[in-house]
Design a protein around this motif. Structure first.
Motif, PDB file in Angstrom:
ATOM      1  N   PHE A 132      -6.815   3.102   2.360  1.00 50.45           N
ATOM      2  CA  PHE A 132      -5.995   3.268   1.163  1.00 50.45           C
ATOM      3  C   PHE A 132      -6.798   3.921   0.039  1.00 50.45           C
ATOM      4  N   LEU A 133      -8.013   3.437  -0.184  1.00 47.82           N
ATOM      5  CA  LEU A 133      -8.847   3.990  -1.251  1.00 47.82           C
ATOM      6  C   LEU A 133      -9.239   5.435  -0.972  1.00 47.82           C
ATOM      7  N   VAL A 134      -9.546   5.736   0.305  1.00 50.34           N
ATOM      8  CA  VAL A 134      -9.876   7.120   0.672  1.00 50.34           C
ATOM      9  C   VAL A 134      -8.686   8.033   0.431  1.00 50.34           C
ATOM     10  N   SER A 135      -7.494   7.591   0.861  1.00 52.71           N
ATOM     11  CA  SER A 135      -6.290   8.385   0.672  1.00 52.71           C
ATOM     12  C   SER A 135      -6.001   8.603  -0.799  1.00 52.71           C
ATOM     13  N   LEU A 145       0.829  -1.209   0.000  1.00 52.75           N
ATOM     14  CA  LEU A 145       0.000   0.000   0.000  1.00 52.75           C
ATOM     15  C   LEU A 145       0.864   1.259   0.000  1.00 52.75           C
ATOM     16  N   THR A 146       1.966   1.232   0.743  1.00 51.12           N
ATOM     17  CA  THR A 146       2.852   2.396   0.770  1.00 51.12           C
ATOM     18  C   THR A 146       3.453   2.649  -0.604  1.00 51.12           C
ATOM     19  N   ARG A 147       3.837   1.575  -1.292  1.00 49.04           N
ATOM     20  CA  ARG A 147       4.367   1.728  -2.649  1.00 49.04           C
ATOM     21  C   ARG A 147       3.307   2.298  -3.590  1.00 49.04           C
ATOM     22  N   LEU A 148       2.072   1.847  -3.432  1.00 53.35           N
ATOM     23  CA  LEU A 148       0.995   2.331  -4.296  1.00 53.35           C
ATOM     24  C   LEU A 148       0.659   3.791  -4.014  1.00 53.35           C
ATOM     25  N   TYR A 183      -9.278 -10.622   8.488  1.00 53.77           N
ATOM     26  CA  TYR A 183      -9.749 -10.072   7.216  1.00 53.77           C
ATOM     27  C   TYR A 183     -10.449  -8.725   7.437  1.00 53.77           C
ATOM     28  N   LEU A 184     -10.977  -8.510   8.668  1.00 59.49           N
ATOM     29  CA  LEU A 184     -11.600  -7.219   8.967  1.00 59.49           C
ATOM     30  C   LEU A 184     -10.558  -6.093   8.946  1.00 59.49           C
ATOM     31  N   GLY A 185      -9.362  -6.393   9.485  1.00 58.75           N
ATOM     32  CA  GLY A 185      -8.285  -5.405   9.434  1.00 58.75           C
ATOM     33  C   GLY A 185      -7.864  -5.109   8.015  1.00 58.75           C
ATOM     34  N   ILE A 186      -7.809  -6.145   7.175  1.00 59.04           N
ATOM     35  CA  ILE A 186      -7.445  -5.945   5.776  1.00 59.04           C
ATOM     36  C   ILE A 186      -8.480  -5.064   5.078  1.00 59.04           C
ATOM     37  N   ILE A 187      -9.759  -5.280   5.387  1.00 62.85           N
ATOM     38  CA  ILE A 187     -10.812  -4.429   4.803  1.00 62.85           C
ATOM     39  C   ILE A 187     -10.627  -2.983   5.238  1.00 62.85           C
ATOM     40  N   TYR A 197      -0.348  12.525   7.288  1.00 66.80           N
ATOM     41  CA  TYR A 197       0.106  12.195   8.640  1.00 66.80           C
ATOM     42  C   TYR A 197      -0.930  11.309   9.337  1.00 66.80           C
ATOM     43  N   ILE A 198      -2.207  11.705   9.238  1.00 67.37           N
ATOM     44  CA  ILE A 198      -3.282  10.914   9.846  1.00 67.37           C
ATOM     45  C   ILE A 198      -3.356   9.533   9.197  1.00 67.37           C
ATOM     46  N   THR A 199      -3.244   9.498   7.877  1.00 68.56           N
ATOM     47  CA  THR A 199      -3.319   8.228   7.147  1.00 68.56           C
ATOM     48  C   THR A 199      -2.199   7.288   7.571  1.00 68.56           C
ATOM     49  N   GLY A 200      -0.977   7.832   7.696  1.00 69.16           N
ATOM     50  CA  GLY A 200       0.154   7.004   8.096  1.00 69.16           C
ATOM     51  C   GLY A 200      -0.041   6.388   9.459  1.00 69.16           C
ATOM     52  N   ILE A 201      -0.518   7.207  10.432  1.00 69.82           N
ATOM     53  CA  ILE A 201      -0.755   6.698  11.789  1.00 69.82           C
ATOM     54  C   ILE A 201      -1.848   5.632  11.787  1.00 69.82           C
TER      55      ILE A 201
END
Length: 286
Positions: free
Chosen positions: A70-73, A21-24, A60-64, A38-42
């Motif tokens: 990620f999509l919001v960012s 996700l960080t690469r993307l 899988y809930l954490g992955i969701i 900053y908020i997204t990273g935390i």
């Protein structure tokens, strides 16, 4: 599955997800962060920790949750690229802190910045007097950038009316005692040339930690043995000395001949060469 093994597997999965996700999200996410980044990273870091350690909950809930963040960012970054108003709203805008050498106290209060903190940031940029600053601004990422007044700026070739040709970047040709063929080829050089230059310096290849060649074909090396002093390259000083010698020879030829035509030719060539020396001298002085 044993609990310890499950934690290991979940941690490895969390690391992979975080890396992907960080690469993307791109390099901005690992450079100076904006407020939302900053908020997204935390948040993403906290969720990946949850995926790794909370064995009582389906991972899988954490992955969701990470995917949603990620999509919001990604969506917000896209909106920022399309709209300046969105950029100003999400990241805020720059704030002027100093103008014409005068500190704007109201803007300092707005950014909750003290005079001591401002001066600390200026000192990091080798600026010790606020009165010498023409313009200083706090960027949305919190960095402070400053421009000195004209009379306090360093003198450059442009100030002296000297045109300087673009200088290619130095090429690293030796790393950890090993030759790099591709950078050598970029400069139009080969291993034979490099070995000859190393012999001139009196050093062996296996003692070279790092070796670089600049745009003028000069080799600079850093050795593993710091007790050995490496002589500085003399290509540019030698070239300057040769140009001066040629100019002096032309003047001598002009003085030693009785033919007016030859005397004028030598004098004209000497003057032209002197102009060339004046132009290239800043580049050839070590």
């Amino acid at each position: 599955m044993p609990l310890w093994l499950e934690v290991i597997v979940r941690t490895l999965v969390a690391v992979v997800i975080l890396f992907v996700l960080t690469r993307l999200l791109g390099k901005r996410q690992i450079s100076q962060l904006s407020f939302f980044e900053y908020i997204t990273g935390i948040t993403i870091g906290s969720i990946t920790a949850y995926i790794s350690l909370d064995v009582n909950t389906d991972w899988y809930l954490g992955i969701i949750a990470v995917t949603v963040w990620f999509l919001v960012s990604l969506g917000i970054e896209f909106i920022q690229l399309k709209s300046k108003k969105a950029r100003d709203l999400i990241d805020s805008s720059s704030t002027v802190l100093i103008k014409d050498g005068k500190i704007l106290e109201e803007n300092l209060k707005k950014e909750r910045l003290t005079n001591e903190e401002l001066m600390e940031q200026l000192r990091k940029k080798s600026i010790f007097k606020a009165a010498e600053v023409e313009f200083a601004v706090m960027e949305p990422d919190g960095q402070i950038n400053a421009m000195l007044k004209s009379e306090y700026q360093p003198i450059t070739p442009a100030h002296l009316g000297i045109k300087v040709a673009p200088q290619p970047e130095p090429q690293t040709v030796i790393i950890d005692g090993k030759l790099m063929d591709e950078p050598l080829a970029t400069l139009g050089l080969n291993r034979k040339w490099l070995n000859t230059e190393l012999e001139k310096l009196g050093v062996s290849l296996d003692n070279v930690n790092l070796g670089q060649v600049d745009a003028y074909g000069q080799l600079y090396v850093d050795l593993y043995d710091d007790q050995i002093t490496v002589p500085q390259p003399q290509v540019k000083p030698v070239l300057l000395a040769q140009l001066k010698k040629c100019e002096a020879d032309l003047e001598m030829f002009a003085l030693s001949t009785d033919e007016e035509e030859a005397k004028k030719l030598y004098s004209d060539c000497s003057m032209k060469l002197q102009k060339v020396i004046d132009q290239v001298k800043p580049l050839l002085i070590q």
